[in-house]
Design an enzyme around this catalytic site. Structure first.
Site, PDB file in Angstrom:
ATOM      1  N   GLY A 134      15.823  -1.280  -2.942  1.00 23.61           N
ATOM      2  CA  GLY A 134      14.723  -0.817  -2.088  1.00 23.61           C
ATOM      3  C   GLY A 134      13.408  -0.796  -2.847  1.00 23.61           C
ATOM      4  N   LEU A 158       3.949  -8.447 -16.902  1.00 21.37           N
ATOM      5  CA  LEU A 158       4.702  -9.612 -17.375  1.00 21.37           C
ATOM      6  C   LEU A 158       6.189  -9.448 -17.095  1.00 21.37           C
ATOM      7  CD1 LEU A 158       2.840  -9.757 -20.826  1.00 21.37           C
ATOM      8  CD2 LEU A 158       2.361 -11.153 -18.805  1.00 21.37           C
ATOM      9  N   GLY A 159       6.533  -8.690 -16.065  1.00 23.31           N
ATOM     10  CA  GLY A 159       7.939  -8.492 -15.719  1.00 23.31           C
ATOM     11  C   GLY A 159       8.679  -7.823 -16.867  1.00 23.31           C
ATOM     12  N   ASP A 172       4.386  -2.502  -7.610  1.00 22.63           N
ATOM     13  CA  ASP A 172       3.724  -1.367  -6.940  1.00 22.63           C
ATOM     14  C   ASP A 172       4.026  -0.058  -7.674  1.00 22.63           C
ATOM     15  OD1 ASP A 172       2.844  -3.151  -4.976  1.00 22.63           O
ATOM     16  OD2 ASP A 172       4.708  -2.914  -3.850  1.00 22.63           O
ATOM     17  N   ARG A 216       8.924  -8.618 -19.747  1.00 18.41           N
ATOM     18  CA  ARG A 216       8.243  -8.740 -21.052  1.00 18.41           C
ATOM     19  C   ARG A 216       7.152  -7.686 -21.229  1.00 18.41           C
ATOM     20  NH1 ARG A 216       5.590 -13.288 -21.118  1.00 18.41           N
ATOM     21  NH2 ARG A 216       6.060 -13.841 -18.972  1.00 18.41           N
ATOM     22  N   GLY A 222       0.820  -1.209   0.000  1.00 23.70           N
ATOM     23  CA  GLY A 222       0.000   0.000   0.000  1.00 23.70           C
ATOM     24  C   GLY A 222       0.851   1.256   0.000  1.00 23.70           C
ATOM     25  N   ALA A 223       1.793   1.323   0.929  1.00 27.31           N
ATOM     26  CA  ALA A 223       2.655   2.504   1.018  1.00 27.31           C
ATOM     27  C   ALA A 223       3.474   2.672  -0.256  1.00 27.31           C
ATOM     28  CB  ALA A 223       3.566   2.384   2.234  1.00 27.31           C
ATOM     29  N   ASN A 224       3.936   1.562  -0.825  1.00 30.43           N
ATOM     30  CA  ASN A 224       4.710   1.654  -2.075  1.00 30.43           C
ATOM     31  C   ASN A 224       3.866   2.267  -3.196  1.00 30.43           C
ATOM     32  OD1 ASN A 224       6.852   0.349  -0.828  1.00 30.43           O
ATOM     33  ND2 ASN A 224       6.423  -1.651  -1.751  1.00 30.43           N
TER      34      ASN A 224
END
Ligand code: RIB
Length: 303
Positions: A284, A217-218, A249, A220, A44-46
């Site tokens: 991070g 898809l990372g 996120d 991709r 959520g915070a991200n």
């Protein structure tokens, strides 16, 4: 000029306790790490930080504990411009995420919810905040009752809901009924549909439950599907990853801002992919998230 969108986020705030190591240990194995860091995180915070850095006015609903991590997370959110008036402080520990990041940038995470576990219902103030937003971002690191209450409030007030179904779990039909855009990664999409290695088919299947789907898809890229249009696929920039924690996120927060500003689907996906690509090149979760100017520059380089 596009007016600044207001994004509300209901979700978790964790302190991430991160060990960087060549290769994550197998079960029963002990390995020596290279470095340890604590860094603000929580899905959520991200997402709140990603949206704020991308240029939105952002308000966070959730809970931190009475320990030092709670104080640090609140001030990290405020430092990125996130309004924390509806971030409660509850007696007990703040949520923590215990993360191992390997040299390939991939991670394994154990989350201990702490204060996040108390977010089971809305206060009248939370509902007023959601009612005033252009979009509500949700994930599954707080109890599903709290997520459902927020999604229903958004529906009552005509606010668009974007649900990241992570960590993957069974979704109650009432939650899907109150979701406008479902945003799983390919593993979460497979877990929800039982369809493996075929994101287009998984997206089609999910459209029977929600009107719009984006599957990340990372490296991709990402895939958008809606009931009444052809699917759209956008490639991701090719970059070297040092830490993929929070990339999803970053994508979610940035995508929500672009869509709330009225960007086309292709532009919104390109912008969100560019933001995620920038974030994986730095360590991070929320600390790695880019600001609007960087995202614009990166997206401008994408053919
Ligand atoms: O999505 C990434 C986040 O998941 C990390 O920041 C960690 O807190 C875990 O919750």
């Amino acid at each position: 000029m596009t007016p600044t969108p207001h994004i509300a986020v209901l979700g978790s705030a964790n302190m991430d306790l991160v060990a960087y190591v060549a290769k994550a240990p197998r079960r029963g194995e002990t390995v020596t790490g290279r470095e340890f860091r604590t860094a603000p995180g929580g899905k959520g915070a991200n997402q709140a930080v990603a949206a704020a850095r991308a240029g939105a006015t952002v308000s966070m609903i959730g809970a931190v504990g009475t320990d030092a991590y709670g104080t640090q997370l609140r001030s990290a959110l405020e430092h990125s411009g996130v309004d924390t008036d509806m971030l409660r402080t509850v007696e007990g520990p703040t949520g923590t995420a215990h993360i191992v990041v390997g040299d390939d940038g991939g991670n394994a995470i154990v989350v201990v919810p702490g204060a996040n576990g108390t977010v089971t219902a809305l206060t009248p103030g939370d509902e007023g905040l959601i009612a005033s937003a252009d979009a509500l971002l949700l994930q599954l690191e707080v109890p599903v009752e709290g997520v459902l209450a927020a999604a229903r409030a958004a529906r009552r007030h005509g606010v668009r809901t974007v649900l990241t179904p992570a960590p993957a779990q069974h979704l109650p039909p009432e939650l899907l009924d109150a979701t406008d855009l479902l945003l799983p990664n390919e593993h979460e999409a497979a877990a929800l549909t039982g369809i493996i290695d075929d994101p287009s088919a998984a997206a089609r299947s999910l459209l029977s439950q929600v009107p719009e789907v984006v599957i990340t898809l990372g490296s991709r890229g990402s895939l958008y599907a809606a009931r009444d249009t052809e699917p759209v696929t956008v490639a991701a920039p090719r970059v070297p990853a040092v830490d993929t924690t929070g990339a999803g996120d970053t994508f979610a927060g940035t995508l929500a801002v672009a869509l709330a500003e009225g960007a086309s689907v292709v532009k919104a996906l390109t912008w969100a992919s560019s933001a995620a690509a920038l974030s994986v090149q730095r360590p991070g979760a929320s600390a790695s998230m880019p600001y609007r100017k960087e995202i614009d520059d990166e997206a401008g380089r994408t053919p």
